[in-house]
Design a protein around this motif. Sequence first.
Motif, mmCIF file in Angstrom:
data_model
loop_
_atom_site.group_PDB
_atom_site.id
_atom_site.type_symbol
_atom_site.label_atom_id
_atom_site.label_comp_id
_atom_site.label_asym_id
_atom_site.label_seq_id
_atom_site.Cartn_x
_atom_site.Cartn_y
_atom_site.Cartn_z
ATOM 1 N N CYS A 1 17.988 1.230 0.921
ATOM 2 C CA CYS A 1 19.081 0.500 1.192
ATOM 3 C C CYS A 1 19.002 -0.603 -0.113
ATOM 4 C CB CYS A 1 18.898 -0.536 2.350
ATOM 5 S SG CYS A 1 20.106 -1.609 2.370
ATOM 6 N N ASP A 2 17.946 -0.728 -0.585
ATOM 7 C CA ASP A 2 17.829 -1.670 -2.064
ATOM 8 C C ASP A 2 17.823 -0.973 -3.126
ATOM 9 O OD1 ASP A 2 17.634 -3.571 -0.118
ATOM 10 O OD2 ASP A 2 15.395 -4.119 -0.374
ATOM 11 N N GLY A 3 18.208 0.341 -3.111
ATOM 12 C CA GLY A 3 18.404 1.096 -4.285
ATOM 13 C C GLY A 3 16.892 1.407 -5.025
ATOM 14 N N MET A 4 15.864 1.138 -4.315
ATOM 15 C CA MET A 4 14.551 1.493 -5.032
ATOM 16 C C MET A 4 14.212 2.864 -4.891
ATOM 17 S SD MET A 4 12.999 -2.136 -3.563
ATOM 18 C CE MET A 4 11.573 -1.986 -4.367
ATOM 19 N N VAL A 5 14.507 3.395 -3.995
ATOM 20 C CA VAL A 5 14.294 5.087 -3.741
ATOM 21 C C VAL A 5 15.543 5.684 -3.190
ATOM 22 C CG1 VAL A 5 11.791 4.467 -3.188
ATOM 23 C CG2 VAL A 5 13.478 4.836 -1.330
ATOM 24 N N LEU B 1 10.784 2.846 4.160
ATOM 25 C CA LEU B 1 11.742 3.746 3.617
ATOM 26 C C LEU B 1 13.219 3.518 3.710
ATOM 27 C CD1 LEU B 1 9.823 7.199 4.077
ATOM 28 C CD2 LEU B 1 9.633 5.735 1.755
ATOM 29 N N ALA B 2 13.410 3.345 4.939
ATOM 30 C CA ALA B 2 14.856 2.906 5.083
ATOM 31 C C ALA B 2 15.505 1.569 4.468
ATOM 32 C CB ALA B 2 15.197 2.744 6.416
ATOM 33 N N ARG B 3 14.424 0.517 4.246
ATOM 34 C CA ARG B 3 14.657 -0.553 3.400
ATOM 35 C C ARG B 3 14.729 -0.380 2.214
ATOM 36 N NH1 ARG B 3 12.173 -5.438 6.952
ATOM 37 N NH2 ARG B 3 12.974 -6.686 4.950
ATOM 38 N N ALA C 1 0.922 -1.214 -0.062
ATOM 39 C CA ALA C 1 0.027 -0.124 -0.121
ATOM 40 C C ALA C 1 0.866 1.147 -0.186
ATOM 41 C CB ALA C 1 -0.912 0.005 1.210
ATOM 42 N N ILE C 2 1.948 1.329 0.709
ATOM 43 C CA ILE C 2 2.899 2.528 0.794
ATOM 44 C C ILE C 2 3.547 2.418 -0.504
ATOM 45 C CG2 ILE C 2 5.001 3.389 1.780
ATOM 46 C CD1 ILE C 2 4.076 1.789 4.398
ATOM 47 N N ALA D 1 19.246 8.770 8.897
ATOM 48 C CA ALA D 1 18.443 10.043 8.142
ATOM 49 C C ALA D 1 17.050 10.016 8.446
ATOM 50 C CB ALA D 1 18.602 9.686 6.661
ATOM 51 N N GLN D 2 16.445 8.918 8.593
ATOM 52 C CA GLN D 2 14.862 8.838 9.114
ATOM 53 C C GLN D 2 14.670 9.441 10.316
ATOM 54 O OE1 GLN D 2 12.414 8.221 6.631
ATOM 55 N NE2 GLN D 2 14.173 7.889 5.447
#
Length: 230
Positions: free
Chosen positions: A82-86, A77-79, A25-26, A159-160
């Motif tokens: 880390c995975d290069g998606m955002v 968001l942190a994950r 959903a996010i 950062a979060q």
Amino acid sequence: MTGWFAMKRGVTSHPLFKGHPERIAIWLWLIDNAAWKETRHDVNGKTITVGRGSVCVSQRRLAEDVGVGYQVVRSLLARLQCDGMVRVTPTHGRTLITLCNYEKYQRPTGSGNAAPNAGATQGQRTKGQGDKETSVSEETAKAKDPSRQAFDLGVALLAQSGIDAGRARGLVGKWRRDHGDAALIAALGRAEREGAVEPVAFIEGILRKSGRAHDCTHFGAFGNIPEVAP
């Protein structure tokens, strides 16, 4: 509301999303609210530019819109970073979130033009939104070395919590040097799971107890996180 966005098949079976409807959903909210063209916004008295494929929002507002807890948004968001998606950048009390592969999936295969029904949608929360599409990165199948994973996840997690990027990089670098990647990854995972309010103190406390005992190939603290290239 007009327009549409595309989603690559397989998102529900992706290791990061499978069994976690709140994360899906996010992710969908981010795609649906990303700007389809560069726009300028007033954020707490400061003018910022929100590029195509990005959205500027407070994490609490995002959580309220999706109907999930703030900590769920913060951890995901942190994950994703880390995975290069955002890419996640704190800015004037809000968070600028950029979808890394937005442009790749915004255009039809083999076409140099935008999708045929692209256009501005009125009434959306982010001005200039409309036809959008993106997908989980195909690069998520590639392995990521432990040192880079520890560094990226550590910086993203700090950062979060509002720690500036320079200090976050310095802290993570020191922790890696003093305790090793495996111990740091385990400590970061525990801080993420438990929603540490003061992550620096929390992580340092865990590291003091752990030393360098863990094998650097251990990633159990994160469960089923996909390992990806930066």
